[in-house]
Motif scaffolding. Sequence first.
Motif, PDB file in Angstrom:
ATOM      1  N   ARG A  30      -2.503 -16.440  23.771  1.00 33.30           N
ATOM      2  CA  ARG A  30      -3.141 -15.739  22.647  1.00 33.30           C
ATOM      3  C   ARG A  30      -4.671 -15.772  22.757  1.00 33.30           C
ATOM      4  O   ARG A  30      -5.338 -14.799  22.425  1.00 33.30           O
ATOM      5  CB  ARG A  30      -2.708 -16.372  21.337  1.00 33.30           C
ATOM      6  CG  ARG A  30      -1.242 -16.180  20.979  1.00 33.30           C
ATOM      7  CD  ARG A  30      -0.915 -16.887  19.673  1.00 33.30           C
ATOM      8  NE  ARG A  30       0.482 -16.784  19.316  1.00 33.30           N
ATOM      9  CZ  ARG A  30       1.284 -17.818  19.099  1.00 33.30           C
ATOM     10  NH1 ARG A  30       0.818 -19.057  19.190  1.00 33.30           N
ATOM     11  NH2 ARG A  30       2.548 -17.622  18.779  1.00 33.30           N
ATOM     12  N   SER A  74       0.627  -3.306  15.120  1.00 32.80           N
ATOM     13  CA  SER A  74      -0.221  -3.707  16.238  1.00 32.80           C
ATOM     14  C   SER A  74      -1.224  -2.606  16.538  1.00 32.80           C
ATOM     15  O   SER A  74      -0.876  -1.421  16.555  1.00 32.80           O
ATOM     16  CB  SER A  74       0.619  -3.978  17.487  1.00 32.80           C
ATOM     17  OG  SER A  74      -0.204  -4.209  18.615  1.00 32.80           O
ATOM     18  N   PRO A 134      -1.625 -10.058  15.953  1.00 34.71           N
ATOM     19  CA  PRO A 134      -1.783 -11.470  15.598  1.00 34.71           C
ATOM     20  C   PRO A 134      -0.492 -12.266  15.773  1.00 34.71           C
ATOM     21  O   PRO A 134       0.581 -11.853  15.331  1.00 34.71           O
ATOM     22  CB  PRO A 134      -2.194 -11.405  14.119  1.00 34.71           C
ATOM     23  CG  PRO A 134      -2.859 -10.072  13.972  1.00 34.71           C
ATOM     24  CD  PRO A 134      -2.081  -9.157  14.875  1.00 34.71           C
TER      25      PRO A 134
END
Length: 326
Positions: free
Chosen positions: A230, A300, A251
């Motif tokens: 990430r 997204s 996220p």
Amino acid sequence: MTDPALPTPPALDSAPVLAHYVRGGFVESAHRASVVATAADGSHLLALGTVDDPVFPRSSNKPLQTLAMVRAGLRLAPQHLALASASHSGEDFHLEGVREVLASVSLTEGALQNTPDYPLDEAARNAVIRNGGGKLPITQNCSGKHAAMLATCVVNGWDTATYRDPGHPLQQAIAETLAELTGDEITATAVDGCGAPVMAVTLAGLARAFGRLASAEPGTPEAMVADGIRAFPAYLGGTGRDVTALVEGTPGLIAKDGAEAVYAVGLADGRGIALKVADGGTRAKPVILAAVMRRLGIESAALAQLEDAPVLGHGEPVGAVVAVGI
């Protein structure tokens, strides 16, 4: 050449058509695919095609391989954990990272046993050729994984010359982790394109594993790998890569693309997605993934990029690859 003795796996043979290649309003080609989405408890939220028979996830296995190495004592900086999980583009920062991983255990790139190749990134590849360079292990997209494998061997006192052997302690540790996270028995092992073993699991198992990795408790080895991906998605793929954009734009998400048209995604709430396009062609893979994410209500910033698959005629858009039946 034919081999009638080899049956076609159901995940390929009975896969539904999930994408069309459309030119001028005419469906020119069709792509069959199998896709599954799993809940945090491993149950199916969506299943199209046969998803409980084994496939080779190819490079989509890499974050799970990295997890096995962390469990075995490997300790790397977050960007290097992302690189260990990567099919990187061979940009300068990727190569620097590989050398840093090797140097951390007093090795050089000469220890790498992955298949020599040019960088995936077009600009990086052209620069190598323009400067008279050739194919090297370090510029091949799996060199981060191989550097981490070597580092894990050094940490444990395992032989570095045979680390690619399926019977090596490293590969046995990877097999155990894959079986645990997927909930599957490893039913087949072969040699991947980079020379390391590739182990077969089901698409449902792959989705479950990514959901577990993405939702892991802070401080666990699973969370270390997921957090590295990430935080440093450019190390996972590279400039312009859809897997990098997907992680950056969603996220809590982790993802990994794989050869022969495999994609795996994990979400922070424990959901997982895995897909394989039956013919192994990559052009439909991101389009199908975007459609599944939309069906599941996953927002997204990367969906538009995943869906951007124009069909060209004389250099101009005349159609597109589009998802169907999702």
